[in-house]
Design a protein around this motif. Structure first.
Motif, PDB file in Angstrom:
ATOM      1  N   ASN A  99      62.513  57.966  13.157  1.00  0.00           N
ATOM      2  CA  ASN A  99      63.660  57.143  12.768  1.00  0.00           C
ATOM      3  C   ASN A  99      64.309  57.681  11.489  1.00  0.00           C
ATOM      4  O   ASN A  99      65.547  57.712  11.371  1.00  0.00           O
ATOM      5  CB  ASN A  99      63.230  55.690  12.572  1.00  0.00           C
ATOM      6  CG  ASN A  99      62.743  55.062  13.864  1.00  0.00           C
ATOM      7  OD1 ASN A  99      63.221  55.403  14.946  1.00  0.00           O
ATOM      8  ND2 ASN A  99      61.777  54.146  13.765  1.00  0.00           N
ATOM      9  N   GLU A 100      63.487  58.096  10.519  1.00  0.00           N
ATOM     10  CA  GLU A 100      64.037  58.663   9.278  1.00  0.00           C
ATOM     11  C   GLU A 100      64.803  59.947   9.558  1.00  0.00           C
ATOM     12  O   GLU A 100      65.882  60.174   8.998  1.00  0.00           O
ATOM     13  CB  GLU A 100      62.903  58.931   8.287  1.00  0.00           C
ATOM     14  CG  GLU A 100      62.237  57.699   7.721  1.00  0.00           C
ATOM     15  CD  GLU A 100      61.046  58.037   6.844  1.00  0.00           C
ATOM     16  OE1 GLU A 100      60.832  57.320   5.858  1.00  0.00           O
ATOM     17  OE2 GLU A 100      60.341  59.029   7.137  1.00  0.00           O
TER      18      GLU A 100
ATOM     19  N   ARG B 282      68.189  59.136  11.116  1.00  0.00           N
ATOM     20  CA  ARG B 282      69.180  58.614  10.164  1.00  0.00           C
ATOM     21  C   ARG B 282      69.733  59.714   9.262  1.00  0.00           C
ATOM     22  O   ARG B 282      70.878  59.632   8.817  1.00  0.00           O
ATOM     23  CB  ARG B 282      68.547  57.500   9.318  1.00  0.00           C
ATOM     24  CG  ARG B 282      68.345  56.199  10.065  1.00  0.00           C
ATOM     25  CD  ARG B 282      68.046  55.059   9.109  1.00  0.00           C
ATOM     26  NE  ARG B 282      66.777  55.260   8.406  1.00  0.00           N
ATOM     27  CZ  ARG B 282      65.607  54.797   8.836  1.00  0.00           C
ATOM     28  NH1 ARG B 282      65.540  54.114   9.977  1.00  0.00           N
ATOM     29  NH2 ARG B 282      64.506  55.004   8.149  1.00  0.00           N
TER      30      ARG B 282
END
Length: 545
Positions: free
Chosen positions: A291-292, A295
């Motif tokens: 997820n990081e 983003r």
């Protein structure tokens, strides 16, 4: 330390610091740690000259000192740091690529002086940038200082160790030499300075009045009690951070060659996210969740989360293990493997998964021994261990030629011979003789040849400059005359007359000299890139458990 390294270090010291500093540094390199008294006797220089040379070397972090138990101070040359002088142009160009002209000049000033306070570096760079601007435009200090802060935030520059404060009530005598130290949390903290001002141009009147103002300026500096706002806080270039950036760029290029551009952008994003938090000697980057990474992924690629997960899975499943999966939280956590084999150009590797970035070595074999030796070398890399008869069969080379080539490579430490006896008496008739590639020995041999090549290139450049010294001095005088005449508004006919002082053959000779020197400089940079790959490989192999 090999003779090739010693020769290259001496040439670098002489070219950048002069003969006196070179003599002191060469003495320390040859003999190891020595006190000042023995150093003066060995070099034959005056005590004051040796002291000043040591000050220069210590300021540039090329010599370290240590207080011995008996109280004397010994000085030791840092050969690995002296060899980094060869990489200065690459550091400066990288700073220009990442941070523009202010970053380039800030790194250049810090490398030129060894260490500088922030206020002095900012004012120097602002003045230099102002001189290159059009009339009426100036460089503001705030723009340069913001670039300085960005360099510190990304750890490309760091604060120098300082003398720790001693208790006021202590009556112990001061040590023979101060012990410098700095906390890791303070190494990249930029002091809050209100640097207000603009860069200044150096006018001709300033140069004329420089002599008479010099004594006055020194007197004011001695008598004035005002100190700079960052007095005692010095900064230096963090070479290890630049090396980390070079390694990351090589890793991204390797992924792009082996897979595709999007995969390399995934690795680039992961490296950028962990560039500050990952230690220089770490084997892996800090774990990052899927997820990081999603983003932080550049918006221009426009890929979804599911496609990103597929790319991460492909990278993790690759035999070269560019990316490793370390957990399942946050959509899966991933790390980039650093101490691995990706520093070479994977696209040019002839043996997939080979633990050695050997394109340079293959080229060496091709030039020195021919294509058949290179074929045998690739075969040994792939098969690990082979008898002479097996080499002949697999490489399809006649027995006499294969034997001769194997022995030639054995004499150059490119391959090694391993004996496996069938019986305890090691009888030759009952012993297997297997050829294999000694990877570390081959890497060290190639690194040694690279040092010799750079030293030869430097000596060739110095020879070219000496042979054309008279012509270069004449060209510089003519350029100075032209510059002064243009400043005074001379006519075109007068300028043309001065230009004709250099004849057509001399002009052609200058062009040839410039072209040759540029080729030598480019060759030095190319060899240094190979040196960096080999040093990184040797260092990572030694750290590998």
């Amino acid at each position: 330390m090999t003779q090739a390294e010693l020769r290259l270090c001496s040439l670098l010291l002489q070219e950048h610091f002069g003969e006196i500093v070179e003599k002191v540094g060469n003495s320390l390199l040859r003999t190891g740690p020595r006190p000042l008294r023995l150093l003066v006797g060995d070099t034959g220089l005056l005590l004051d000259q040796v002291k000043k040379a040591l000050c220069v070397l210590i300021q540039h972090n090329l010599v370290r000192y240590e207080v011995q138990p008996r109280g004397c101070v010994e000085y030791e040359a840092r050969s690995e740091r002296i060899l980094r002088i060869l990489r200065y142009p690459r550091y400066i160009y990288t700073a220009k690529t990442l941070y523009g002209d202010p970053g380039e000049l800030l790194v250049e000033e810090l490398l030129l002086h060894g260490l500088l306070p922030m206020s002095f570096a900012v004012s120097r760079v602002a003045d230099r940038l102002t001189e290159t601007m059009e009339d009426g435009k100036t460089m503001d200090y705030t723009e340069v200082s913001s670039t300085f802060v960005r360099l510190a935030d990304t750890h490309f520059i760091q604060r120098c160790p300082i003398v720790p404060e001693s208790p006021q009530n202590t009556k112990a005598p001061p040590p023979p030499a101060p012990a410098l130290a700095i906390a890791e949390k303070d190494m990249y903290v930029v002091p809050r300075l209100s640097l207000v001002g603009k860069g200044k141009r150096r006018n001709s009147c300033d140069e004329e009045e420089e002599g008479e103002h010099k004594a006055k300026r020194q007197k004011q500096e001695r008598g004035s009690s005002e100190t700079p706002p960052d007095d005692g806080i010095y900064w230096q270039v963090n070479l290890e951070r630049f090396h980390q950036h070079f390694r990351d760029q090589a890793l991204v290029s390797a992924v792009a060659s082996r897979m595709d551009q999007t995969s390399s952008e995934v690795v680039r994003t992961m490296l950028r996210m962990s560039e500050v938090t990952t230690a220089s000697g770490a084997s892996h980057t800090q774990p990052l969740s899927s997820n990081e990474i999603f983003r932080s992924f550049p918006a221009g690629y426009n890929i979804g989360k599911q496609v990103l997960d597929q790319y991460l899975a492909l990278l993790a499943d690759d035999p070269l293990e560019f990316v490793g999966k370390s957990g399942d939280s946050g959509g899966g956590t991933y790390t980039v493997s650093i101490l691995c084999e990706e520093l070479g150009d994977v696209g040019t590797w002839s043996v997939p998964g080979s633990p050695f970035p050997h394109p340079s070595l293959i080229l060496l074999l091709l030039h020195r021994f021919g294509s058949r030796c290179a074929r045998i070398f690739r075969l040994l890399l792939r098969k690990k261990h082979l008898e002479q008869k097996q080499v002949e069969d697999f490489a399809m080379i006649p027995a006499k030629e294969a034997k001769d080539m194997l022995y030639r490579m054995l004499s150059e430490n490119l391959v090694s011979l391993q004996e496996i006896p069938k019986t305890p008496d090691h009888a030759p008739s009952r012993t297997f003789y297997l050829y294999t590639v000694n990877v570390m020995a081959a890497a060290r041999m190639l690194l040694h040849r690279c040092y010799k090549s750079v030293a030869n290139l430097m000596e060739r450049r110095q020879h070219e400059m000496r042979e054309n010294k008279r012509l270069l001095e004449k060209s510089q005088r003519v350029e100075a005359i032209l510059a002064s005449m243009q400043a005074t508004g001379a006519e075109a006919a007068q300028l043309h007359e001065v230009e004709e002082m250099i004849t057509a053959p001399e002009r052609q000779q200058l062009e040839n000299l410039k072209r040759n020197v540029n080729k030598i400089d480019a060759s030095e940079n190319q060899v240094d890139e190979t040196i960096f790959v080999l040093e990184s490989f040797i260092e990572s192999t030694m750290k590998r458990p």
